[in-house]
Design a protein around this motif. Sequence first.
Motif, PDB file in Angstrom:
ATOM      1  N   MET A   1       5.135 -11.448  -2.992  1.00 52.94           N
ATOM      2  CA  MET A   1       6.481 -11.946  -2.749  1.00 52.94           C
ATOM      3  C   MET A   1       6.488 -12.882  -1.545  1.00 52.94           C
ATOM      4  SD  MET A   1       8.833 -11.505  -4.748  1.00 52.94           S
ATOM      5  CE  MET A   1      10.263 -12.597  -4.733  1.00 52.94           C
ATOM      6  N   HIS A   2       5.588 -12.559  -0.578  1.00 53.81           N
ATOM      7  CA  HIS A   2       5.535 -13.384   0.622  1.00 53.81           C
ATOM      8  C   HIS A   2       5.137 -14.814   0.283  1.00 53.81           C
ATOM      9  CE1 HIS A   2       4.887 -14.675   4.706  1.00 53.81           C
ATOM     10  NE2 HIS A   2       3.721 -15.130   4.344  1.00 53.81           N
ATOM     11  N   SER A   3       4.149 -14.961  -0.590  1.00 50.61           N
ATOM     12  CA  SER A   3       3.676 -16.304  -0.930  1.00 50.61           C
ATOM     13  C   SER A   3       4.762 -17.072  -1.679  1.00 50.61           C
ATOM     14  CB  SER A   3       2.403 -16.212  -1.765  1.00 50.61           C
ATOM     15  OG  SER A   3       2.711 -15.658  -3.021  1.00 50.61           O
ATOM     16  N   ASP A   4       5.598 -16.351  -2.445  1.00 50.42           N
ATOM     17  CA  ASP A   4       6.680 -17.003  -3.169  1.00 50.42           C
ATOM     18  C   ASP A   4       7.688 -17.603  -2.179  1.00 50.42           C
ATOM     19  OD1 ASP A   4       7.593 -17.598  -5.801  1.00 50.42           O
ATOM     20  OD2 ASP A   4       9.331 -16.325  -5.384  1.00 50.42           O
ATOM     21  N   ALA A   5       7.998 -16.850  -1.121  1.00 46.39           N
ATOM     22  CA  ALA A   5       8.931 -17.353  -0.098  1.00 46.39           C
ATOM     23  C   ALA A   5       8.333 -18.560   0.613  1.00 46.39           C
ATOM     24  CB  ALA A   5       9.253 -16.242   0.905  1.00 46.39           C
ATOM     25  N   ALA A   6       7.031 -18.495   0.909  1.00 46.80           N
ATOM     26  CA  ALA A   6       6.364 -19.609   1.598  1.00 46.80           C
ATOM     27  C   ALA A   6       6.361 -20.856   0.710  1.00 46.80           C
ATOM     28  CB  ALA A   6       4.935 -19.212   1.969  1.00 46.80           C
TER      29      ALA A   6
ATOM     30  N   ALA B   1      15.663 -22.675  10.123  1.00 44.20           N
ATOM     31  CA  ALA B   1      14.568 -21.821  10.583  1.00 44.20           C
ATOM     32  C   ALA B   1      14.892 -20.350  10.402  1.00 44.20           C
ATOM     33  CB  ALA B   1      14.256 -22.116  12.050  1.00 44.20           C
ATOM     34  N   GLY B   2      16.186 -19.996  10.356  1.00 45.95           N
ATOM     35  CA  GLY B   2      16.497 -18.576  10.453  1.00 45.95           C
ATOM     36  C   GLY B   2      17.164 -17.922   9.262  1.00 45.95           C
ATOM     37  N   THR B   3      17.372 -18.636   8.161  1.00 42.85           N
ATOM     38  CA  THR B   3      18.040 -17.961   7.044  1.00 42.85           C
ATOM     39  C   THR B   3      17.286 -18.180   5.742  1.00 42.85           C
ATOM     40  OG1 THR B   3      19.508 -19.740   6.266  1.00 42.85           O
ATOM     41  CG2 THR B   3      20.246 -18.502   8.202  1.00 42.85           C
ATOM     42  N   GLU B   4      17.520 -17.276   4.809  1.00 39.44           N
ATOM     43  CA  GLU B   4      16.881 -17.378   3.496  1.00 39.44           C
ATOM     44  C   GLU B   4      17.385 -18.627   2.775  1.00 39.44           C
ATOM     45  OE1 GLU B   4      14.542 -15.485   2.131  1.00 39.44           O
ATOM     46  OE2 GLU B   4      14.438 -14.472   4.062  1.00 39.44           O
ATOM     47  N   VAL B   5      16.504 -19.211   1.960  1.00 35.68           N
ATOM     48  CA  VAL B   5      16.890 -20.407   1.221  1.00 35.68           C
ATOM     49  C   VAL B   5      17.939 -20.069   0.160  1.00 35.68           C
ATOM     50  CG1 VAL B   5      16.011 -22.146  -0.380  1.00 35.68           C
ATOM     51  CG2 VAL B   5      14.717 -21.583   1.675  1.00 35.68           C
ATOM     52  N   SER B   6      17.787 -18.897  -0.470  1.00 31.97           N
ATOM     53  CA  SER B   6      18.729 -18.515  -1.517  1.00 31.97           C
ATOM     54  C   SER B   6      19.154 -17.069  -1.348  1.00 31.97           C
ATOM     55  CB  SER B   6      18.093 -18.707  -2.900  1.00 31.97           C
ATOM     56  OG  SER B   6      18.986 -18.241  -3.886  1.00 31.97           O
TER      57      SER B   6
ATOM     58  N   GLY C   1      18.643 -22.779 -13.086  1.00 31.38           N
ATOM     59  CA  GLY C   1      17.496 -22.064 -12.536  1.00 31.38           C
ATOM     60  C   GLY C   1      16.505 -22.993 -11.873  1.00 31.38           C
ATOM     61  N   GLU C   2      15.564 -22.388 -11.139  1.00 30.62           N
ATOM     62  CA  GLU C   2      14.652 -23.173 -10.309  1.00 30.62           C
ATOM     63  C   GLU C   2      13.795 -24.137 -11.123  1.00 30.62           C
ATOM     64  OE1 GLU C   2      11.814 -20.911  -8.034  1.00 30.62           O
ATOM     65  OE2 GLU C   2      10.827 -22.737  -7.342  1.00 30.62           O
ATOM     66  N   ILE C   3      13.780 -25.396 -10.697  1.00 31.45           N
ATOM     67  CA  ILE C   3      12.890 -26.380 -11.311  1.00 31.45           C
ATOM     68  C   ILE C   3      11.512 -26.216 -10.677  1.00 31.45           C
ATOM     69  CG2 ILE C   3      12.431 -28.843 -11.576  1.00 31.45           C
ATOM     70  CD1 ILE C   3      15.451 -29.265 -11.774  1.00 31.45           C
ATOM     71  N   ARG C   4      10.508 -25.855 -11.490  1.00 32.42           N
ATOM     72  CA  ARG C   4       9.166 -25.571 -10.971  1.00 32.42           C
ATOM     73  C   ARG C   4       8.149 -26.584 -11.436  1.00 32.42           C
ATOM     74  NH1 ARG C   4       7.992 -19.955 -10.006  1.00 32.42           N
ATOM     75  NH2 ARG C   4       9.912 -18.750  -9.904  1.00 32.42           N
ATOM     76  N   ASP C   5       8.400 -27.170 -12.594  1.00 31.49           N
ATOM     77  CA  ASP C   5       7.396 -28.034 -13.218  1.00 31.49           C
ATOM     78  C   ASP C   5       7.850 -29.482 -13.056  1.00 31.49           C
ATOM     79  OD1 ASP C   5       5.554 -29.302 -14.778  1.00 31.49           O
ATOM     80  OD2 ASP C   5       5.649 -27.851 -16.426  1.00 31.49           O
ATOM     81  N   PHE C   6       7.071 -30.269 -12.308  1.00 28.45           N
ATOM     82  CA  PHE C   6       7.495 -31.640 -12.014  1.00 28.45           C
ATOM     83  C   PHE C   6       6.720 -32.681 -12.814  1.00 28.45           C
ATOM     84  CE2 PHE C   6       9.011 -29.125  -8.526  1.00 28.45           C
ATOM     85  CZ  PHE C   6      10.282 -29.630  -8.335  1.00 28.45           C
ATOM     86  N   ARG C   7       6.028 -32.247 -13.876  1.00 26.37           N
ATOM     87  CA  ARG C   7       5.368 -33.228 -14.736  1.00 26.37           C
ATOM     88  C   ARG C   7       6.445 -33.951 -15.552  1.00 26.37           C
ATOM     89  NH1 ARG C   7       0.966 -29.055 -16.908  1.00 26.37           N
ATOM     90  NH2 ARG C   7       2.865 -27.830 -16.702  1.00 26.37           N
ATOM     91  N   PRO C   8       6.203 -35.223 -15.890  1.00 31.35           N
ATOM     92  CA  PRO C   8       7.262 -36.032 -16.532  1.00 31.35           C
ATOM     93  C   PRO C   8       7.882 -35.376 -17.767  1.00 31.35           C
ATOM     94  CG  PRO C   8       5.412 -37.426 -15.911  1.00 31.35           C
ATOM     95  CD  PRO C   8       4.992 -36.011 -15.612  1.00 31.35           C
ATOM     96  N   ASN C   9       7.061 -34.784 -18.635  1.00 35.84           N
ATOM     97  CA  ASN C   9       7.604 -34.165 -19.850  1.00 35.84           C
ATOM     98  C   ASN C   9       8.559 -33.036 -19.523  1.00 35.84           C
ATOM     99  OD1 ASN C   9       6.319 -35.813 -21.584  1.00 35.84           O
ATOM    100  ND2 ASN C   9       4.615 -34.420 -22.044  1.00 35.84           N
ATOM    101  N   ALA C  10       8.154 -32.210 -18.566  1.00 36.05           N
ATOM    102  CA  ALA C  10       8.987 -31.069 -18.186  1.00 36.05           C
ATOM    103  C   ALA C  10      10.279 -31.553 -17.548  1.00 36.05           C
ATOM    104  CB  ALA C  10       8.229 -30.163 -17.225  1.00 36.05           C
ATOM    105  N   LEU C  11      10.197 -32.599 -16.721  1.00 38.21           N
ATOM    106  CA  LEU C  11      11.404 -33.140 -16.091  1.00 38.21           C
ATOM    107  C   LEU C  11      12.343 -33.712 -17.150  1.00 38.21           C
ATOM    108  CD1 LEU C  11      10.183 -34.854 -12.800  1.00 38.21           C
ATOM    109  CD2 LEU C  11      11.431 -32.705 -13.080  1.00 38.21           C
ATOM    110  N   GLY C  12      11.769 -34.342 -18.169  1.00 35.20           N
ATOM    111  CA  GLY C  12      12.574 -34.866 -19.261  1.00 35.20           C
ATOM    112  C   GLY C  12      13.325 -33.751 -19.976  1.00 35.20           C
ATOM    113  N   ARG C  13      12.595 -32.630 -20.224  1.00 34.39           N
ATOM    114  CA  ARG C  13      13.245 -31.482 -20.879  1.00 34.39           C
ATOM    115  C   ARG C  13      14.349 -30.918 -19.988  1.00 34.39           C
ATOM    116  NH1 ARG C  13       8.081 -30.199 -22.496  1.00 34.39           N
ATOM    117  NH2 ARG C  13       7.821 -28.635 -20.864  1.00 34.39           N
ATOM    118  N   ALA C  14      14.088 -30.860 -18.683  1.00 33.69           N
ATOM    119  CA  ALA C  14      15.108 -30.342 -17.756  1.00 33.69           C
ATOM    120  C   ALA C  14      16.346 -31.233 -17.787  1.00 33.69           C
ATOM    121  CB  ALA C  14      14.543 -30.258 -16.339  1.00 33.69           C
TER     122      ALA C  14
END
Lengths: 138, 120
Positions: free
Chosen positions: A1-6, A124-129, B28-41
């Motif tokens: 979970m830590h790496s996800d926050a980073a 610096a001090g709050t969660e992003v979401s 929801g969170e956009i994670r995939d920044f490849r052009p095809n995925a961005l197009g789908r988003a």
Amino acid sequence: MHSDAARLRVKTWLFTVIVVLSNAFGDFFMKRGIPDTARLATPLEYIAVLFQPWVAAGVALLIVWQMSRMALLSWADLSYVLPVTSIGYVVVALLGKVMLNETISAKRWAGIALIVAGVSLVSAGTEVSTVKRAEAPR
Amino acid sequence: MKWLLVALIVATTTVGEVLQAAGMRKHGEIRDFRPNALGRALAALARNRFVIGSVLAMAASFFAFLKLLSISDLSFAVPASAATYVAETLLARYVLKEHVSPRRWAGAALVIFGVALISL
């Protein structure tokens, strides 16, 4: 979970920089490009002014701004994005000083200092979401 | 005219940005920044009612801002539009139900005072 926050934090920083710079330079280019004689009285005049080269460049940057802002808001709270991207007011003030030779008064420097303090407090001090988000379709 | 435009910009920007935040949270969170995925988003976002509403409001805001820029300085236009800040933070708390911690309120207050000092 830590790496996800980073991971989120790095992504957030990167997109904050893009959002701030595209907005500040977009506004600046638009202002530079609108002719002093523009009246903008009819819809046609609005369309015509968009074809002024600097205005067109400004619009292109503002499209980048909206796209990157949407991406940022897909994982970050609005009440996080608002203060953090307000560092843009500082960028605009500095742009005015460097590019347009505007002077920055003591009062303005004080304002810039307050904005920087507010931005660092939130970033610096709050969660992003703080809310539950949908899982984006893959 | 100047202040009428500021009022119009503040109203449309506030509505547009809150709808944008609601729409993107729903996506929801956009994670995939490849052009095809961005197009789908983008295709998914084009069917997202919140996003459609936000684009319409932001377009109105853009043209009002263009008009304001044609009759005022950049150093007036940009900070004056920052009045959206107060309304949006309140809407983030009460409509979007974000947890605005004391630290976030304090940061927001500092920014508001700072913007006021820069623009007044």
